[in-house]
Design an enzyme around this catalytic site. Sequence first.
Site, PDB file in Angstrom:
ATOM      1  N   ASP A  31      20.158 -71.591 -59.790  1.00  0.00           N
ATOM      2  CA  ASP A  31      20.537 -72.124 -58.484  1.00  0.00           C
ATOM      3  C   ASP A  31      21.108 -70.989 -57.635  1.00  0.00           C
ATOM      4  O   ASP A  31      21.901 -70.165 -58.106  1.00  0.00           O
ATOM      5  CB  ASP A  31      21.569 -73.248 -58.657  1.00  0.00           C
ATOM      6  CG  ASP A  31      21.681 -74.110 -57.413  1.00  0.00           C
ATOM      7  OD1 ASP A  31      21.261 -75.273 -57.462  1.00  0.00           O
ATOM      8  OD2 ASP A  31      22.169 -73.593 -56.381  1.00  0.00           O
ATOM      9  N   ASN A  87      20.174 -85.629 -58.491  1.00  0.00           N
ATOM     10  CA  ASN A  87      20.673 -86.272 -57.287  1.00  0.00           C
ATOM     11  C   ASN A  87      19.512 -87.029 -56.653  1.00  0.00           C
ATOM     12  O   ASN A  87      18.395 -86.516 -56.592  1.00  0.00           O
ATOM     13  CB  ASN A  87      21.227 -85.237 -56.302  1.00  0.00           C
ATOM     14  CG  ASN A  87      22.513 -84.615 -56.804  1.00  0.00           C
ATOM     15  OD1 ASN A  87      23.352 -85.296 -57.379  1.00  0.00           O
ATOM     16  ND2 ASN A  87      22.678 -83.315 -56.599  1.00  0.00           N
ATOM     17  N   GLN A  94      21.260 -85.353 -52.215  1.00  0.00           N
ATOM     18  CA  GLN A  94      19.999 -84.662 -52.510  1.00  0.00           C
ATOM     19  C   GLN A  94      19.569 -83.925 -51.244  1.00  0.00           C
ATOM     20  O   GLN A  94      19.458 -84.535 -50.176  1.00  0.00           O
ATOM     21  CB  GLN A  94      18.910 -85.655 -52.929  1.00  0.00           C
ATOM     22  CG  GLN A  94      17.597 -84.940 -53.267  1.00  0.00           C
ATOM     23  CD  GLN A  94      16.459 -85.876 -53.644  1.00  0.00           C
ATOM     24  OE1 GLN A  94      16.609 -87.094 -53.668  1.00  0.00           O
ATOM     25  NE2 GLN A  94      15.306 -85.295 -53.922  1.00  0.00           N
ATOM     26  N   VAL A  96      16.976 -81.230 -51.402  1.00  0.00           N
ATOM     27  CA  VAL A  96      15.583 -80.753 -51.492  1.00  0.00           C
ATOM     28  C   VAL A  96      14.718 -81.906 -52.009  1.00  0.00           C
ATOM     29  O   VAL A  96      14.935 -82.395 -53.130  1.00  0.00           O
ATOM     30  CB  VAL A  96      15.465 -79.536 -52.432  1.00  0.00           C
ATOM     31  CG1 VAL A  96      14.015 -79.073 -52.501  1.00  0.00           C
ATOM     32  CG2 VAL A  96      16.362 -78.395 -51.979  1.00  0.00           C
ATOM     33  N   HIS A 100      14.454 -82.312 -59.179  1.00  0.00           N
ATOM     34  CA  HIS A 100      14.919 -81.160 -59.958  1.00  0.00           C
ATOM     35  C   HIS A 100      16.116 -81.611 -60.769  1.00  0.00           C
ATOM     36  O   HIS A 100      16.999 -82.315 -60.263  1.00  0.00           O
ATOM     37  CB  HIS A 100      15.286 -79.983 -59.044  1.00  0.00           C
ATOM     38  CG  HIS A 100      16.126 -80.356 -57.880  1.00  0.00           C
ATOM     39  ND1 HIS A 100      15.617 -80.988 -56.759  1.00  0.00           N
ATOM     40  CD2 HIS A 100      17.457 -80.227 -57.662  1.00  0.00           C
ATOM     41  CE1 HIS A 100      16.598 -81.215 -55.911  1.00  0.00           C
ATOM     42  NE2 HIS A 100      17.732 -80.764 -56.437  1.00  0.00           N
ATOM     43  N   HIS A 102      19.428 -80.653 -62.432  1.00  0.00           N
ATOM     44  CA  HIS A 102      20.479 -79.629 -62.493  1.00  0.00           C
ATOM     45  C   HIS A 102      20.992 -79.548 -63.937  1.00  0.00           C
ATOM     46  O   HIS A 102      21.234 -80.579 -64.583  1.00  0.00           O
ATOM     47  CB  HIS A 102      21.681 -80.029 -61.624  1.00  0.00           C
ATOM     48  CG  HIS A 102      21.425 -80.069 -60.155  1.00  0.00           C
ATOM     49  ND1 HIS A 102      21.824 -79.059 -59.298  1.00  0.00           N
ATOM     50  CD2 HIS A 102      20.833 -80.995 -59.365  1.00  0.00           C
ATOM     51  CE1 HIS A 102      21.503 -79.381 -58.060  1.00  0.00           C
ATOM     52  NE2 HIS A 102      20.897 -80.550 -58.069  1.00  0.00           N
TER      53      HIS A 102
END
Length: 114
Positions: A31, A87, A94, A96, A100, A102
């Site tokens: 990240d 998220n 969220q 993006v 994904h 995390h």
Amino acid sequence: MTEKTIFQKILDGEIEGDILYEDDRCAVLRDINPQAPTHVLVVPRKPIPSLDHLTDEDEHLVGHLFTVAAKIASEEGLEGGYRTVFNCGPDANQTVPHIHLHVLGGRRMSWPPG
Ligand code: AMP
């Protein structure tokens, strides 16, 4: 056609990302704004906008993302544990619209999350 997300551009090699693992279904990148000593994102190659867009055919893929997360956590030396987070939507922040996972570790986490 909708515009590519930042993650799609990284996966397609159009912009640079700090990628530490890749296979035919996903990639893992660090990240850019880490929230823990280890903070990586497991990103599927399939550009699914959010968990709300998952279909039955994605079940194996989502399982794979968790398997990869555990493998990377081990490789990153997160013996003390780690947190995995998807998220979903504005209330979860969220940012993006390409799912994904995390993976955060290397410090003691608090609960409930902020
Ligand atoms: P989320 O808020 O769950 O959508 O998470 C998006 C994450 O992507 C955030 O933690 C950002 O710091 C991270 N991020 C945004 N742009 C990049 C990038 N170019 N490379 C790596 N991580 C990024």
